[in-house]
Structure formats: structure tokens, C-alpha cells
Write a protein that holds these residues in place. Structure first.
Motif, PDB file in Angstrom:
ATOM      1  N   ARG B  19       0.869  -1.180   0.000  1.00 20.77           N
ATOM      2  CA  ARG B  19       0.000   0.000   0.000  1.00 20.77           C
ATOM      3  C   ARG B  19       0.902   1.225   0.000  1.00 20.77           C
ATOM      4  NH1 ARG B  19      -4.459  -1.552   4.535  1.00 20.77           N
ATOM      5  NH2 ARG B  19      -5.053  -3.558   3.610  1.00 20.77           N
ATOM      6  N   GLY B  20       0.628   2.143  -0.936  1.00 25.68           N
ATOM      7  CA  GLY B  20       1.438   3.365  -0.982  1.00 25.68           C
ATOM      8  C   GLY B  20       2.269   3.426  -2.241  1.00 25.68           C
ATOM      9  N   THR B  53       2.521   6.173  14.251  1.00 28.29           N
ATOM     10  CA  THR B  53       2.160   7.449  13.609  1.00 28.29           C
ATOM     11  C   THR B  53       3.319   8.433  13.589  1.00 28.29           C
ATOM     12  OG1 THR B  53       1.206   8.042  15.740  1.00 28.29           O
ATOM     13  CG2 THR B  53      -0.317   7.337  14.013  1.00 28.29           C
ATOM     14  N   GLY B  69      -6.005   2.729   8.784  1.00 30.20           N
ATOM     15  CA  GLY B  69      -5.820   4.095   9.251  1.00 30.20           C
ATOM     16  C   GLY B  69      -4.393   4.599   9.147  1.00 30.20           C
ATOM     17  N   TYR B  70      -3.433   3.684   8.862  1.00 28.50           N
ATOM     18  CA  TYR B  70      -2.050   4.130   8.699  1.00 28.50           C
ATOM     19  C   TYR B  70      -1.875   4.677   7.295  1.00 28.50           C
ATOM     20  CZ  TYR B  70       3.014   4.082   8.276  1.00 28.50           C
ATOM     21  OH  TYR B  70       4.326   4.444   8.055  1.00 28.50           O
ATOM     22  N   GLU B  71      -1.342   5.876   7.182  1.00 24.59           N
ATOM     23  CA  GLU B  71      -1.301   6.538   5.881  1.00 24.59           C
ATOM     24  C   GLU B  71       0.053   6.439   5.194  1.00 24.59           C
ATOM     25  OE1 GLU B  71      -3.052  10.420   6.149  1.00 24.59           O
ATOM     26  OE2 GLU B  71      -4.977   9.451   6.605  1.00 24.59           O
TER      27      GLU B  71
END
Lengths: 341, 341, 341
Positions: B19-20, B53, B69-71
Motif C-alpha cells: 500500500r502506498g 504514527t 488508518g495508517y497513511e
């Protein structure tokens, strides 16, 4: 021991008050029980006070309180054990340093050894390691790759620095010590263990001392760290990524699991076990063979275990320990003040 | 660390969901707390979740739940610690093997060393011992007589194999380890001790790892045995004729007395003591510093000892422990449901 | 094992009563469970009694009581374990001594090595040390300055004698042992630790045996002493100025703090911790992992700790241990016979 000092010379050198004969000659140090008439004894532990009057010592280092009524020659000290240690150091026999590399040593071409360092027989030094001036590396030591050893360090004999171990200055390492072995990092995966690479190093601060056969593992990612003046006895296990604060002393056979942080000025007795990922505050004392399974605030003194008993009495206590919850519930039924669980 | 990988390459190599940013470059691995923007972090222990975070990591290996929720960039794993270990191995620096026998090594004429093995400085190898291809024997190791070391084993440094020790393949042995010393076998006879000859050997299975300064004694008559994939931490004592089942892991400073059998997939914490001639079942977990004085069925989790307290509180508990039987009798007098002994 | 004996020859040699076939040939020794038809087994531990009838052993050494009803060949002994040990010694394979100094060894010009001693590869011997006839010093041992090693001693491999260590005759020292490292002597002074010089030595009596990776520190002023026939297992810590009486045996991972005196004929189990400055009498037995924090009279058997439980049950007992004083006070309120503190 061919050194010899007049008592007044010792008093002046260490700023101690002299009582008795200034011309008394001192040729060595000894316990009160064994001292000969030209030896210096000391009294620091009150349980040996009764030996004072019978001692044949030529003079005694002791506190002002203990000196009252003592008729022998005395050096009065506010810290008799420390001042005795200073005097004793005058009588320590050390063979002179022999700078240079012993012909049986094996030094990698990429290692840098200061010409003022002494590299003993059967030593091996790996690539890119640096040995400063005044270092003594005794027989059979193994220094791996990428290590740094600061000025005045001594590795007595058969010490191993696996890789990426950095020692500050004046660090004393006793035989059999292993610094920088892989930490115990394992991931369970599909029915077997997978080794987690241990990529960190070990950093040891100035003036640390590390006892025989003690092990300090390298960090998994960051380093395992001992700050300055940490004192470790023999056969201690320090896991990966542990951090030990300055001036902390730890007695033999204690084990500290990975990633635990220990504060400054702690006193940890022998045979203690400290679980991983905990925080132990400054000036914490932990008694012998305690198991520390939670973080501890400092300052404070902590303990666990049960007292020594005859085996016969112990068997009864131990059997009841297994029934403790049942016993406690019976009591609390009769007594509403007590906790019920 | 000059290795460098794109995140999509890592995802593909280890079959992880990305992801990312697929083009994010990764140049190393680190903890969440210390990671730089081109390093990969991981989250496996929930107590470090709050670091997620704030981490500057270029990407993080973590479970699907923690990823919600981790961006930041993420590699989603069902076993984050194991997958992190696999990635970390890409960044491990190992000096290349140097097959051959170092000129300072001493190899008995009756020993057989494969030309593909690396025998380091100051190593000694005894008669009839066999060293396979791909083995690395680091500085200062002593291999006695009649030993066998299988392919891909590594003895890091200063390891001793006394005699008749057989290692499977890919066994990793850390410095200071002693394999095959005499077991502690004594017969009392006419007021003194008579040594019982220790005639067995030691057999270590494939993929075992043995921590620094750990000792495994040779058997009295039969062998002492570790099955495959057994993982031992530092400063462990394994008595003669102990048998440890596959995939069992044991933490530092644990001691296992002679002739005890330990099952497969056990997890034994540090500082544990296990008496001799016992049977410990499969998948038994034993908590830190427990004393095991009877056989234990598996699966199961076991413990002994008392919890850590302030020394002041502990002294009161400990004094009462000695009175426990007396206390229990007083209670049972008032309560007929309780056991009387 | 090419040695071979008739049963009647063994019976005569060790003064044992023979039952069965005098012509039975014995080619080795084994456990009852594994013995082949030409091997000698033994029965000394009653828990193995049931193996007797199924054993294929060619003969068995056992007590008269156990021999009743046994139909195989037997050697009747009043001390089966000791007599088995004597027979087993006939089958021990030892490579013959090779007197002389290995070319890779490094011997100081001031050291004195008897021509009948064997000095192995990579050994280092320091100034003024004396090695007697019949001594075997195995690979990688380090003998420092001013040591004495008596006739018939064996240092198996990688043993370190730091300085001023004296071994009697026939002392057996296993790999990794460190004798004579500095004791853990520190004086706290002005916010940091001051090292107390360790000026004493170590004296080991005749016929002692010292297990792998065990450490015995040198005394601070006087010597650390083991009297004759003391038997130490692996990974034991003996602090400075400890004195251990003759014929005492100590199991692995036990630690003894400084200046403690231990009597004769003591049996100390594994993982025990003994505090400093204590007196342990003659014929004291201490059970595994006990913590000894006070002097103990002998003869006697002592213990501490709690019994092993499932972790679930243990958590309840442990929680109650912390409430023990409170519980005890509640009981004593209801019962005037009980102690109130």
C-alpha cells in the motif's frame, strides 16, 4: 611486593588523618585477620569489627567512629574501603606493558593497531578494527571486524568481540567474555524458526568493567549500550538492545532480557532475572535472585522469592503455597475487610 | 549498507501486499522509533503501536489490522516479524567466505577438511574429525577428536567441541560454547568422589543455533541430543543425556539436569531450572526462573516463584511464607471444607 | 572400543560377587535400555528398576536386593554405581599423552615446563609459571604468570589461569573455565566506582574437577580456596575469598558470593545462590535454585522457592503471596494462638 611506604607518606598522599607512629613502615596490605606487623589492614564492614583488637596489622584504615578506643596506628577515613583500595593499588604487581604485536598473533591487513598497543600471543584481529594506544590485548583474544578499542583498555585473555563492538577508554574485560554475539531473535513461521538478522552493535562506555564469561549481545537494529562506569560481574547475560545507565553495578549470574532499559546508579544483586522490554528507574536496588517481570520505579529496593528453610519446613510451606487462593477465600468469607480475589 | 530496493520489488519478492508508493526506495531496516525516511520499519509487538504514527520510516511491515488508518507506505503481512526478518536479511553484511586453512591453524594429519571449508586463525582440529564443505570455523575454535561438522555450519569464534560431537547442517554456534565436555557424573565411594567415565557424545540436529558460552555435556553412555531447529540462547547448561525435541527454543541462563527429555515446540524462558530424569511434553511453555522438579504434560504453561515487590513488602510476605502451614491449620480448624494437610 | 573382558575377570578385579556365566564376554558398558548382549549394564537408581527384566545386557552390576529374582548374569555390589564406574573406566578411550611443547604454543622464557608435560596447540604460558610432569594442557589454554600446575593435572582446552593460580595434583579442568580473574571488588566514592585491587590468588586442592565455563575469582587479599576432591559442574560462579571444604560437590549454574565458607561433604544442587560472608556447615544439602541469605548449620537439608504449577494456578497463588501479611493478620485476630507479626 617490594614497595614500602612510611605511614605519614600514605597519610599525606591520600589526605588522611594519621594517629600513631608516623614512621611505621608499610610493606603490603591484608585483612585484619591475616595482617602481619608491617601490613596495612582496614575496617569497613561492621561485622569484622571484633577482629580489630586482635589484629597484628601495623596500621588500619578505618572511620573516625571505629577508631575511638583503638590504640594501634590508624589512618582515619570518611570512606575506609575506598581509601584502602587506593593504598592497595600501590602494592599491585603488574607486569610492564610490552608494546607491539606478538609473532603468533594474526592481524588483518585492514586493521589499524597503534604502535603503543600490546597484542599478545594467539590474538586475532579482523578487518577495519582499530586499537588505540596503551591498549593491552591478552593471549587468545579474538577481535572481529569493525571494532574500536579506546585508549587504556585491557582485554585480559580469551575475550571475543564478534563484530561492530566499540569500547570507550579504560574498559577492563575479563577472560571468556563475549561481546557482540547475535541477539536471540527468532520469528516463528510455518512450523519452524526463522532467524531475525542481528544488525546492530555493542557500545561500552568509559571505565566499564566486564566480568569473566559474561555475554553482551549485539543489538538487532540499534546498539546494545552500557554507559560509563558500569560494572558487571561474571557470567552475566545482557540481551540485545539492553541499555544500562552509568555507574550501575550488577553481580554475577544475573540475566537481562532484550530491550530492557536500566537506570543509573542501580545496584543489582546476583542471580537476578529481568524480563524484556521493561524500564528500571535510577537508583533501583534489586535483591539476589529476584525475578523482575514488570517495570520498576526508582529509587527503591525490590525483592522476590521465599526465605531459606529446612527442606522439611519448606515442603510444608510450599504445599500450602499451592492452596493459597483457597485459603484466602476461606478467610475472606469470614472477614469482609479482605480482598476477595 | 549499500543494498537498495524499491518497495514494489520487496513486495513481489516476499509476496506481500503493497500500500502506498511502489517506487519508494528502501536502503535499510530500523525500529519504528529510529527509522530514517529510506528505511523499512515493522510493527509486530502491540506495545510499540503508538510509535507508528510518529515514525519517519519510508515504509512499514505490519498486519492488516494495524495497517487500518495508517497513511504511510506499508507492506501488509500475516506474520510481520517473520517477513521483516526476511527483508532484513537482504541488508545483512557478511564478509565473503575464504575457503582454506589459515596458516596459524593446527590440523591433525588424520583430520579431513573439505577444501570448501574456511578454517580461521588459531584453530585446532583433532584426529579423525571431518569438516564438510561450506563450513566456517572462526578464530580460536578447538575441534577435538572424532567430531563431524556438516555442510554450512558456522562456528563463530572460540567454540570448543571436546570429542565425539556431531553437528548436522547449517548449525550456528556462537563464541565460547563448549560442546561435549564430560557430564557431571560422580559416584560417592568410601569418603570421596569417584569419577564416572563419560563415554557418550553430543548430536546436534540441522538448523540448530547455540548461544554464546552455552555448555552441552557429552552423554555418560548414550549421546546428548538436540533434534533439528532447536534454538538455545546464551549461558545455558544442558546436562549429559538430555534430549531436546525439534523446534524448541530456550532463553538464556536456563539449566537442564541430566537425562531429562524435553518435547518438541517447547518455549522455555530464561533462568529456568529443570531437574534431572524428567519428561517435559510437547508444546510446554515454562515461565522465567521457574524451578521444574517434576515431569510436565504438554501442551501447557507453567510457572513458579513469587512476584516482585518492594523489599519492605516482600519481607512481610516472606516471613508469613514460613508460617503458612500454621496459618492454614488455623483456618481449617474454623472451616471444614479445607484440606487439613 | 576394542577392550574385552570375561565376566569372572571383572568380578575378581573389583572384588564383586559373580552370579551367572563366568565366561560371558563384556566388550563395553551401556544403560540397561540400550545395552547389547556383550555389554555390561548397571542398576543404581530405583526408578530404572523396571528396565532390568527387559534389558539385553550381557551382565548387570547391581545391589544384592535388586539381584533377587534377576536371572541374567550379575555382578553383586554394595555400591553399584561406583563399581560400574570402575568397570566403565576400562573402556574409556583416551589418546596417549604426547609429551612436549606444540610448535604453535608460546611459552615465556621464565616459565618451567617439565619435559613429561604435554603442551598443546595455541597454548600460552606466562613468566614464572611451573608445569609438572604428566600434565596435559589442551589447545588454546592460557596460563598467566606465577601459576603452578601439579602432576597429572589436565586442562582440556581453552582454560584460562589468569595469574597466581595453584592447582594440586590430578585436577581436571574443563573448557572455558576461568580461574583467577579479578574478584568483584568495588568501593563507591564520590559518585563513581573505584576498583579495589585484587591481590590474592586461587588454590585448588588435589583431585578437584571444575566444569566447563565455570569461574573462580582470585582473592582480594588472601586466596580463594578449594580443598581436595571438590567437584564443580558447569557455569558456576565462585566469588573472591570463598573457601570450599573437601569432598563438596556443586551442580551447574550455582553462584557463591565473596568470602563465604562452605563446609566439607556438602551437596549443593544447581542454580543455587549463596550470599557473601556466610558460613555453611559440613554435610549441608541445598536444593535446586534455593537462595541462601543466612548461614546454615550442618548437617541438614535446606530449600527455598515455590513448587511448579500451571501458570493459571500460579498467578492466583502469586497474587495471594503479596497479601500474605494481611491474610495472616486477619486470621490471628480470630485465633489468639498465632503469631501477630
Amino acid at each position: 611486593m617490594s614497595a614500602r611506604f612510611r605511614l605519614d607518606a600514605l597519610a599525606e598522599r591520600f589526605a588522611l588523618e594519621l594517629r600513631g607512629d608516623p614512621a611505621q613502615e608499610i610493606t603490603g596490605v591484608a585483612t585484619l585477620a591475616c595482617a602481619e606487623p608491617h601490613q596495612l589492614g582496614f575496617l569497613a564492614n561492621p561485622s569484622y569489627r571484633k577482629q580489630l583488637t586482635e589484629s597484628r596489622a601495623g596500621a588500619v584504615v578505618l572511620g573516625a567512629g571505629d577508631a575511638e578506643g583503638y590504640e594501634g596506628n590508624a589512618l582515619i577515613s570518611r570512606n575506609p574501603y575506598a581509601d584502602f583500595a587506593r593504598v592497595a593499588a600501590l602494592f599491585e604487581q603488574r607486569s610492564p606493558a610490552r608494546p607491539g604485536i606478538h609473532p603468533t598473533a594474526s592481524v588483518d591487513v585492514e586493521a589499524r593497531v597503534d604502535p603503543g598497543a600490546e597484542i599478545g600471543p594467539q590474538v586475532s584481529i579482523g578487518a577495519r578494527s582499530r586499537i588505540a594506544a596503551g591498549v593491552r590485548i591478552g593471549p587468545g583474544c579474538v577481535i572481529g571486524e569493525d571494532c574500536e578499542i579506546g585508549e587504556g583498555c585491557e582485554l585480559v585473555a580469551r575475550v571475543t568481540l564478534v563484530a561492530r563492538v566499540r569500547l570507550g577508554v579504560r574498559v577492563l574485560v575479563h577472560p571468556g567474555v563475549v561481546l557482540g554475539a547475535d541477539g536471540f531473535g527468532l520469528a516463528f513461521d510455518d512450523g519452524h524458526w526463522l532467524k531475525v538478522p542481528q544488525l546492530g552493535g555493542v557500545r561500552i562506555g568509559d571505565d566499564c568493567e566486564i566480568g569473566a564469561n559474561t555475554c553482551i549481545d549485539r543489538g538487532a537494529l540499534d546498539d546494545t549500550v552500557l554507559e560509563e562506569d558500569v560494572r558487571l560481574d561474571n557470567l552475566i547475560q545482557v540481551g540485545h538492545n539492553v541499555h544500562i545507565g552509568a555507574h550501575t553495578a550488577i553481580a554475577g549470574c544475573t540475566a537481562i532480557a532484550g530491550s530492557t532499559r536500566i537506570g543509573r546508579y542501580c545496584l543489582i544483586a546476583g542471580g537476578v532475572g529481568i524480563a524484556g522490554h521493561l524500564n528500571i528507574g535510577d537508583r533501583v536496588r534489586i535483591n539476589a535472585m529476584a525475578l523482575v517481570s514488570r517495570s520498576l520505579e526508582g529509587p527503591g529496593e525490590y525483592a522476590s522469592g521465599t526465605p531459606i528453610q529446612t527442606a522439611r519446613a519448606w515442603r510444608r510451606s510450599a504445599a500450602r503455597f499451592r492452596q493459597l487462593d483457597q485459603l484466602a477465600r476461606a478467610i475472606s468469607k469470614q472477614n469482609k475487610d479482605l480482598p476477595d480475589d
